[in-house]
Write a protein that holds these residues in place. Structure first.
Motif, PDB file in Angstrom:
ATOM      1  N   ARG A 259       3.933   0.514  -6.498  1.00 31.38           N
ATOM      2  CA  ARG A 259       3.804  -0.453  -7.604  1.00 31.38           C
ATOM      3  C   ARG A 259       2.431  -0.341  -8.275  1.00 31.38           C
ATOM      4  NH1 ARG A 259       8.397  -3.434  -7.255  1.00 31.38           N
ATOM      5  NH2 ARG A 259       9.022  -4.161  -5.182  1.00 31.38           N
ATOM      6  N   ILE A 260       1.397  -0.129  -7.458  1.00 28.20           N
ATOM      7  CA  ILE A 260       0.043   0.008  -8.027  1.00 28.20           C
ATOM      8  C   ILE A 260      -0.028   1.276  -8.895  1.00 28.20           C
ATOM      9  CG2 ILE A 260      -2.423   0.251  -7.505  1.00 28.20           C
ATOM     10  CD1 ILE A 260      -1.917  -1.208  -4.848  1.00 28.20           C
ATOM     11  N   VAL A 261       0.510   2.385  -8.342  1.00 23.35           N
ATOM     12  CA  VAL A 261       0.475   3.654  -9.093  1.00 23.35           C
ATOM     13  C   VAL A 261       1.252   3.504 -10.397  1.00 23.35           C
ATOM     14  CG1 VAL A 261       1.165   6.093  -9.065  1.00 23.35           C
ATOM     15  CG2 VAL A 261       0.255   5.036  -6.987  1.00 23.35           C
ATOM     16  N   LYS A 262       2.348   2.804 -10.318  1.00 19.97           N
ATOM     17  CA  LYS A 262       3.248   2.647 -11.475  1.00 19.97           C
ATOM     18  C   LYS A 262       2.526   1.975 -12.655  1.00 19.97           C
ATOM     19  CE  LYS A 262       7.870   2.519 -12.597  1.00 19.97           C
ATOM     20  NZ  LYS A 262       8.499   3.788 -12.947  1.00 19.97           N
ATOM     21  N   ALA A 263       1.536   1.140 -12.333  1.00 21.04           N
ATOM     22  CA  ALA A 263       0.787   0.476 -13.406  1.00 21.04           C
ATOM     23  C   ALA A 263       0.034   1.513 -14.243  1.00 21.04           C
ATOM     24  CB  ALA A 263      -0.176  -0.545 -12.792  1.00 21.04           C
ATOM     25  N   ASP A 264      -0.485   2.581 -13.575  1.00 20.98           N
ATOM     26  CA  ASP A 264      -1.186   3.659 -14.290  1.00 20.98           C
ATOM     27  C   ASP A 264      -0.220   4.710 -14.816  1.00 20.98           C
ATOM     28  OD1 ASP A 264      -3.581   2.586 -13.816  1.00 20.98           O
ATOM     29  OD2 ASP A 264      -4.244   4.034 -12.292  1.00 20.98           O
ATOM     30  N   TYR A 265       0.839   4.946 -14.039  1.00 18.75           N
ATOM     31  CA  TYR A 265       1.796   6.015 -14.347  1.00 18.75           C
ATOM     32  C   TYR A 265       3.198   5.432 -14.431  1.00 18.75           C
ATOM     33  CZ  TYR A 265      -1.067  10.171 -13.863  1.00 18.75           C
ATOM     34  OH  TYR A 265      -1.974  11.158 -14.078  1.00 18.75           O
ATOM     35  N   PRO A 266       3.550   4.855 -15.555  1.00 16.90           N
ATOM     36  CA  PRO A 266       4.854   4.187 -15.631  1.00 16.90           C
ATOM     37  C   PRO A 266       6.035   5.123 -15.361  1.00 16.90           C
ATOM     38  CG  PRO A 266       3.497   3.722 -17.573  1.00 16.90           C
ATOM     39  CD  PRO A 266       2.771   4.754 -16.776  1.00 16.90           C
ATOM     40  N   VAL A 267       5.818   6.438 -15.509  1.00 19.35           N
ATOM     41  CA  VAL A 267       6.957   7.354 -15.324  1.00 19.35           C
ATOM     42  C   VAL A 267       7.182   7.730 -13.858  1.00 19.35           C
ATOM     43  CG1 VAL A 267       6.883   8.403 -17.619  1.00 19.35           C
ATOM     44  CG2 VAL A 267       5.468   9.349 -15.773  1.00 19.35           C
ATOM     45  N   VAL A 268       6.282   7.306 -12.974  1.00 19.33           N
ATOM     46  CA  VAL A 268       6.375   7.764 -11.584  1.00 19.33           C
ATOM     47  C   VAL A 268       7.605   7.179 -10.885  1.00 19.33           C
ATOM     48  CG1 VAL A 268       5.057   5.945 -10.389  1.00 19.33           C
ATOM     49  CG2 VAL A 268       4.891   8.294  -9.599  1.00 19.33           C
ATOM     50  N   GLN A 269       8.131   7.970  -9.928  1.00 14.63           N
ATOM     51  CA  GLN A 269       9.294   7.516  -9.155  1.00 14.63           C
ATOM     52  C   GLN A 269       8.955   7.612  -7.670  1.00 14.63           C
ATOM     53  OE1 GLN A 269      13.033   9.554 -11.056  1.00 14.63           O
ATOM     54  NE2 GLN A 269      11.333  10.980 -11.136  1.00 14.63           N
ATOM     55  N   LEU A 270       9.689   6.834  -6.881  1.00 13.67           N
ATOM     56  CA  LEU A 270       9.487   6.853  -5.424  1.00 13.67           C
ATOM     57  C   LEU A 270      10.827   7.094  -4.733  1.00 13.67           C
ATOM     58  CD1 LEU A 270       7.858   6.171  -2.763  1.00 13.67           C
ATOM     59  CD2 LEU A 270       8.596   3.814  -3.104  1.00 13.67           C
ATOM     60  N   ALA A 271      10.814   7.969  -3.728  1.00 11.21           N
ATOM     61  CA  ALA A 271      11.985   8.078  -2.846  1.00 11.21           C
ATOM     62  C   ALA A 271      11.523   7.819  -1.419  1.00 11.21           C
ATOM     63  CB  ALA A 271      12.619   9.457  -2.962  1.00 11.21           C
ATOM     64  N   LEU A 272      12.061   6.756  -0.843  1.00  9.22           N
ATOM     65  CA  LEU A 272      11.835   6.479   0.580  1.00  9.22           C
ATOM     66  C   LEU A 272      13.077   6.990   1.286  1.00  9.22           C
ATOM     67  CD1 LEU A 272      10.523   2.834   1.039  1.00  9.22           C
ATOM     68  CD2 LEU A 272       9.471   4.923   1.898  1.00  9.22           C
ATOM     69  N   VAL A 273      12.923   8.076   2.005  1.00 10.06           N
ATOM     70  CA  VAL A 273      14.083   8.729   2.597  1.00 10.06           C
ATOM     71  C   VAL A 273      14.011   8.569   4.107  1.00 10.06           C
ATOM     72  CG1 VAL A 273      15.251  10.942   2.896  1.00 10.06           C
ATOM     73  CG2 VAL A 273      14.109  10.432   0.736  1.00 10.06           C
TER      74      VAL A 273
END
Ligand code: UDP
Length: 426
Positions: A259-273
């Protein structure tokens, strides 16, 4: 309740030559010369799920290829409550304040006693009992085998994959007398070796198999298609953490960092696998909570084997990750880190001992002490592709030199062929 033999695939040392190099393979063959035909028994909890199973699927067949008679047996038919108890033993050994009740210890004892009665028949030259689940069964079987005059000179080891540095006293007081009934203990880091262990201690770090589908390079197109299949856009930056759904891996912290990264990089995605291991009922509950925690964000994907994420998919996510995260608070070793490093990914990992064993901070990845720091390192890597490449390059070299299966097998063989002294490096 029985022990069942795991039928491992055939593996050949020669197939490791292109990755590990001639010297590493020759080392295994040289050490094996004195041990040809030796009967080696590995006992662990489950045939699939988690790092221990992953390791044994390779090192058992490689020991066989080196000329030893290595076999692997797992517990079969133990009740689910037993695994609830052993999970708590695992957690409390790592320091969780969650003491087991006398009834739970009784269940642990009863199941292990039943298992000791059906212990795989020897004679064995070397027995390696992995982790706490069958610890007591091994100690009992060793006692009765010795009483029966079996295999003179047989050596029994307890192989601990857990970070033992801050155990809950009540659990450790129960277990360390059992450990001391073995001939030797094997730990991932001597930092975990506790004073109460009075038997010789060897350090053996785990490894990954460069020839397994999980660790071979995947066709880019195929890997990107896997991401798309699970709703991830292969053209946008991706953060990946692969691990069992376990509080020690801090998956909620990963979502916070995202969520913190997303504030700087709105395009970022996360996969928790993650996968739900057979011996891990706690994981099922955690998976539900995580899905809820990530629920509000369409770019946060929580995926498990129940969604069809298996070894090949895990490999695709690792390979395509812009940053591999392993935000563990406690980590015995962390094969997911090794796998990410081998794929030349920049890895951002917690300060746990297992992570520190593998990553040199700032050179072959980053070690972080907080969620904010984790997010800051991720942003740094995402903003500087050259940095990610340099870290990834060092990471792969580290694994090639230190953490491939051939080096792992060599360490076992070297331990088997020595009279082991206290706290030696195998
Ligand atoms: N793993 C997997 N699928 C998953 C999660 C984990 O295949 O969904 C594998 C992972 O690639 C690694 C192993 O399970 O090889 C986990 O080992 P690690 O030492 O990281 O953690 P452990 O589960 O033993 O604590």
């Amino acid at each position: 309740m029985v022990f069942t033999q795991v039928d491992t695939a055939q593996k050949r040392l020669d197939d490791h030559l292109p990755y590990a190099g001639e010297a590493a393979v020759a080392d295994v063959r040289r050490l094996a010369q004195a041990l040809l035909g030796a009967r080696v028994l590995h006992v662990s909890s489950t045939p699939y799920g988690g790092g221990v199973a992953e390791l044994l699927h390779t090192i058992v067949p490689l020991m066989r290829d080196a000329g030893l008679d290595a076999q692997w047996f797992v517990l079969d038919g133990a009740p689910l409550e037993f695994f609830e108890v052993t999970k708590r033993i695992h957690n409390t050994l790592q320091g969780m304040e969650d003491a087991l009740t006398p009834e739970e210890w009784t269940l642990y004892g009863d199941v292990n006693r039943s298992l000791a009665a059906v212990f795989p028949e020897g004679p064995w030259d070397f027995v390696v009992i992995h982790d706490p689940q069958p610890l007591l069964a091994g100690a009992m079987a060793r006692g009765s085998a010795a009483a029966g005059g079996e295999a003179e000179g047989a050596r029994w080891f307890w192989r601990c994959h857990i970070d033992l540095s801050t155990p809950l006293e009540s659990t450790w007081q129960r277990l360390h007398p059992l450990v001391n009934q073995y001939d030797g203990a094997i730990v991932t880091s001597c930092e975990y070796a506790r004073e109460e262990i009075a038997i010789p201690i060897a350090q053996i770090t785990p490894s990954i198999d460069p020839t397994s589908p999980k660790n071979l390079p995947l066709d880019r197109g195929r890997a990107r298609a896997v991401l798309s299949e699970f709703g991830v856009d292969p053209d946008r930056p991706l953060l990946v953490q692969v691990s069992r759904f376990d509080p020690w891996k801090d998956p909620f912290g990963v979502i916070d960092a995202f969520r913190i990264v997303k504030a700087d990089y709105p395009v970022v995605q996360l996969a928790l696998v993650g996968s739900i291991a057979l011996d891990d009922p706690e994981g099922v509950r955690l998976l539900d909570d995580l899905k809820q925690a990530a629920g509000g964000n369409p770019d946060a994907h929580v995926l498990s084997n129940q969604d069809g994420v298996h070894a090949a998919e895990v490999a695709a996510f690792q390979q395509e990750a812009d940053v591999v995260i392993q935000k563990s608070v406690r980590e015995g070793f962390g094969l997911t880190i090794t796998e990410g490093m081998w794929k030349a990914r920049p890895v951002v990992a917690g300060q746990a001992t297992g992570c520190r064993l593998q990553i040199e901070d700032g050179r072959s990845g980053y070690l972080i002490g907080s969620t904010e720091e984790c997010a800051a390192r991720i942003v740094q890597i995402l903003s500087d592709p050259g940095l990610g490449q340099a870290l990834g390059h060092e990471a792969r070299e580290t694994v090639r030199r230190r953490f491939l299966s051939t080096a792992h097998v060599a360490r076992y063989l070297s331990l088997f062929s020595q009279g082991s002294g206290r706290k030696q490096e195998a």
